[in-house]
Design an enzyme around this catalytic site. Structure first.
Site, PDB file in Angstrom:
ATOM      1  N   GLU A 121       0.841  -1.187   0.000  1.00 23.71           N
ATOM      2  CA  GLU A 121       0.000   0.000   0.000  1.00 23.71           C
ATOM      3  C   GLU A 121       0.881   1.243   0.000  1.00 23.71           C
ATOM      4  OE1 GLU A 121      -2.922  -0.244   3.106  1.00 23.71           O
ATOM      5  OE2 GLU A 121      -3.843  -2.032   2.267  1.00 23.71           O
ATOM      6  N   HIS A 240      -9.073  10.187   3.811  1.00 24.88           N
ATOM      7  CA  HIS A 240      -8.833   9.145   2.819  1.00 24.88           C
ATOM      8  C   HIS A 240      -9.161   9.721   1.450  1.00 24.88           C
ATOM      9  CE1 HIS A 240      -8.776   5.383   0.689  1.00 24.88           C
ATOM     10  NE2 HIS A 240      -8.345   4.765   1.780  1.00 24.88           N
ATOM     11  N   ARG A 286      -0.911   9.721   1.854  1.00 21.61           N
ATOM     12  CA  ARG A 286      -2.340   9.999   1.734  1.00 21.61           C
ATOM     13  C   ARG A 286      -2.665  11.492   1.715  1.00 21.61           C
ATOM     14  NH1 ARG A 286      -5.434   5.511   5.545  1.00 21.61           N
ATOM     15  NH2 ARG A 286      -5.369   3.834   4.010  1.00 21.61           N
ATOM     16  N   HIS A 345     -11.172  10.208   7.709  1.00 16.59           N
ATOM     17  CA  HIS A 345     -10.959   8.761   7.779  1.00 16.59           C
ATOM     18  C   HIS A 345     -10.300   8.309   9.075  1.00 16.59           C
ATOM     19  CE1 HIS A 345     -10.421   4.723   6.240  1.00 16.59           C
ATOM     20  NE2 HIS A 345      -9.110   4.798   6.364  1.00 16.59           N
ATOM     21  N   ARG A 380      -0.615   9.226   9.187  1.00 22.06           N
ATOM     22  CA  ARG A 380      -0.511   7.782   9.414  1.00 22.06           C
ATOM     23  C   ARG A 380      -0.136   7.033   8.150  1.00 22.06           C
ATOM     24  NH1 ARG A 380      -4.292   3.438   8.768  1.00 22.06           N
ATOM     25  NH2 ARG A 380      -5.761   4.973   7.927  1.00 22.06           N
TER      26      ARG A 380
END
Length: 535
Positions: A121, A240, A286, A345, A380
């Site tokens: 990811e 997100h 992100r 998110h 994160r």
């Protein structure tokens, strides 16, 4: 065993855990056979963000990977304020926690040779994400642990109660005030306990566009803050980048693993737009991807996730959860691009805890998204949240098991408890709109000042304890965002677009400090467009 509120005793020598998500379930199981009372607002397995997690759990379990490499990736993404010792400690415990979950019956995906299958990811330097059926890790983990909890005789499960106040005396926990979920007219239920673990989840539902369930309204953070707990990094909210925009609240999530498998981001003209923004394009951190998506939408071009070439007819088999969400909305992701937008998110901030999960209040531990360990910094790393939840849940259990908890001296006193009014629904809607508009993906000083004033007024004047808790958490986020006059990680200020090296440290704050910020802004005139949060 399961109890309901009608035979709920008011005083207990049990450890009381609030929250039926991953952190709460895992901590309760790790404490067995010590008596535990587990309180869940929703039926067990529902209402927890961890049950909705699609990506999986990051763990350096594959050949050639290492905890050190995992920690380095975590630190690189975290905007310069990750606690490096915490990140490395979590990465080193990952393998052990994965094996714990396997022992509880979690069916992680395996390759043809029987080894744990791992995916990649965003911003990970290796394939290290363990999944369940492609995109069903959260639901499978919570289901397995829920079954284990129900089979464990030392765990008393109470469903349908919401914690609305933390009770303290002389700086130590004495109990909780709870109320029947959704029934604001119900009489509060008081429970005395000297050991409370908050695992109540995040704050995503404070935003108008979110991937989080309605239970993620920041209540755990608020009740700790009202009791005087130190709160860390509340300004850092991760959006997100690929929530599926089909008119649902919460918005369904298109997992990052789709981009890991080659799906691209395009605008309404069919152009990939992330290639010009970052060397990793769709696999950039992100915050960068979220701002890229936000910019395309703001420019009127729209944003879409395109998996037609990368997955095509394999979409349904590899990502059944996302596929079902799309089909339900009339979109076939095998042949159509998916409309997306950034959505609240994950909250990097929360109740400040040490390496054992202890808060600044004696007898109060916090785990999962309601806590802030320092592992995530300003942004994160993908799939680190479930890992952090199980690591700290186990540490909290070990810490509690290693010490004696004094018995409650008496029943706690009932608090003054305002009740819901007919205006609550409208006020909640305005609060969520204000969070998205002023404390969202892109922020500025004027908008944040407006939000701080509105949330402070709402917290002070509302007649609903539930709404007051929402306003408290919103105030903490907005005030800290106003104070941080720079852009770092998920916190982006259009009026301060660069990082300021002098601010390369974590935020430590309190509710009293947030209220002081609001007071300092009261003399500033509100913009003409501002609307009172209170009808």
């Amino acid at each position: 065993m399961t109890n309901n509120i009608h035979n709920f005793t008011r005083s207990t020598d049990d450890v009381v855990i609030v929250g039926g998500g991953l952190a709460g379930l895992f901590c309760a199981l790790k404490l067995a056979p010590r008596p535990v009372t587990l309180i869940s607002a929703a039926p067990l397995g529902q209402g927890a963000s961890s049950a909705w997690a699609q990506g999986g759990i990051a763990a350096a379990v594959a050949e050639g990977d290492s905890p050190e490499a995992h920690a380095a990736d975590t630190i690189a993404v975290g905007g310069g304020i990750v606690d490096e010792a915490v990140a490395l400690g979590i990465a080193r415990e990952a393998s052990q926690r994965i094996h714990d979950l396997l022992a509880y019956g979690v069916p992680f995906d395996r390759d043809l040779e029987g080894r744990l299958a791992v995916g990649r990811e965003a911003a990970h330097s290796a394939r290290r994400i363990v999944h369940v059926r492609g995109d069903g890790a959260g639901a499978a983990i919570v289901a397995a642990l829920s079954d284990a909890v129900r089979r464990t005789p030392s765990i008393r499960l109470i469903e349908g109660l919401v914690a609305e106040a933390l009770l303290t005396e002389d700086g130590a926990v004495t109990g909780l005030q709870l109320r029947e979920a959704g029934n604001f007219a119900a009489r509060p239920v008081m429970i005395a306990s000297r050991a409370v673990v908050l695992a109540t989840g995040g704050i995503g539902h404070l935003y108008a566009v979110t991937t989080n369930p309605v239970e993620a309204g920041g209540s755990g953070l608020a009740i700790a803050a009202h009791a005087g707990a130190v709160i860390a990094d509340p300004e850092f909210v991760q959006f997100h980048p690929t929530a599926i925009m089909v008119g649902r609240d919460p918005a369904p999530l298109a997992t990052e693993a789709l981009r890991g498998e080659g799906a691209t981001l395009i605008n309404g003209n069919g152009e990939r737009f992330m290639t010009a923004s970052h060397p990793l394009a769709e696999l950039a951190p992100r915050d960068i991807v979220a701002r890229g998506v936000f910019a395309e939408i703001a420019a009127g071009r729209g944003a879409f996730l395109d998996a037609r070439e990368a997955l095509g007819t394999r979409f349904a088999e590899q990502f059944p959860t996302v596929y079902a969400s799309c089909i339900a909305a009339g979109i076939d992701p095998a042949t159509q691009a998916i409309p997306i937008a950034p959505a609240a998110h994950y909250h990097m901030g929360g109740i400040t805890v040490d390496e054992r999960g202890r808060s600044s209040i004696d007898g109060l531990w916090a785990g999962g998204e309601v806590s802030s360990t320092g592992a995530h910094g300003a942004n994160r790393l993908a799939s680190n949240s479930l890992l952090e939840a199980v690591v700290y849940a186990a540490r909290i259990a070990d810490d509690i098991a290693g010490g004696a908890i004094p018995s409650p001296a008496r029943h706690p006193d009932t608090l003054v408890t305002p009740r819901a009014s007919a205006q609550d629904t409208a006020s909640v809607k305005r609060l969520r709109a204000m969070m998205s508009a002023r404390v969202g993906v892109i922020r500025d000083g004027d908008g944040l000042a407006e939000a701080v004033r509105q949330f402070a007024a709402l917290e002070r004047e509302t007649t609903s304890i539930a709404l007051r808790n929402m306003a408290t958490t919103a105030l903490l986020v907005a005030a800290s965002a106003w104070n941080r006059r720079e852009s770092r990680g998920a916190h982006f200020r259009s009026d301060h677009p660069a990082e300021n090296p002098a601010q390369a440290q974590r935020t430590m704050t309190t509710l009293a400090a947030a209220r002081e910020v609001a007071e300092s802004l009261t003399d500033r005139p509100l913009p003409r467009t501002a609307q009172s949060m209170i009808a």
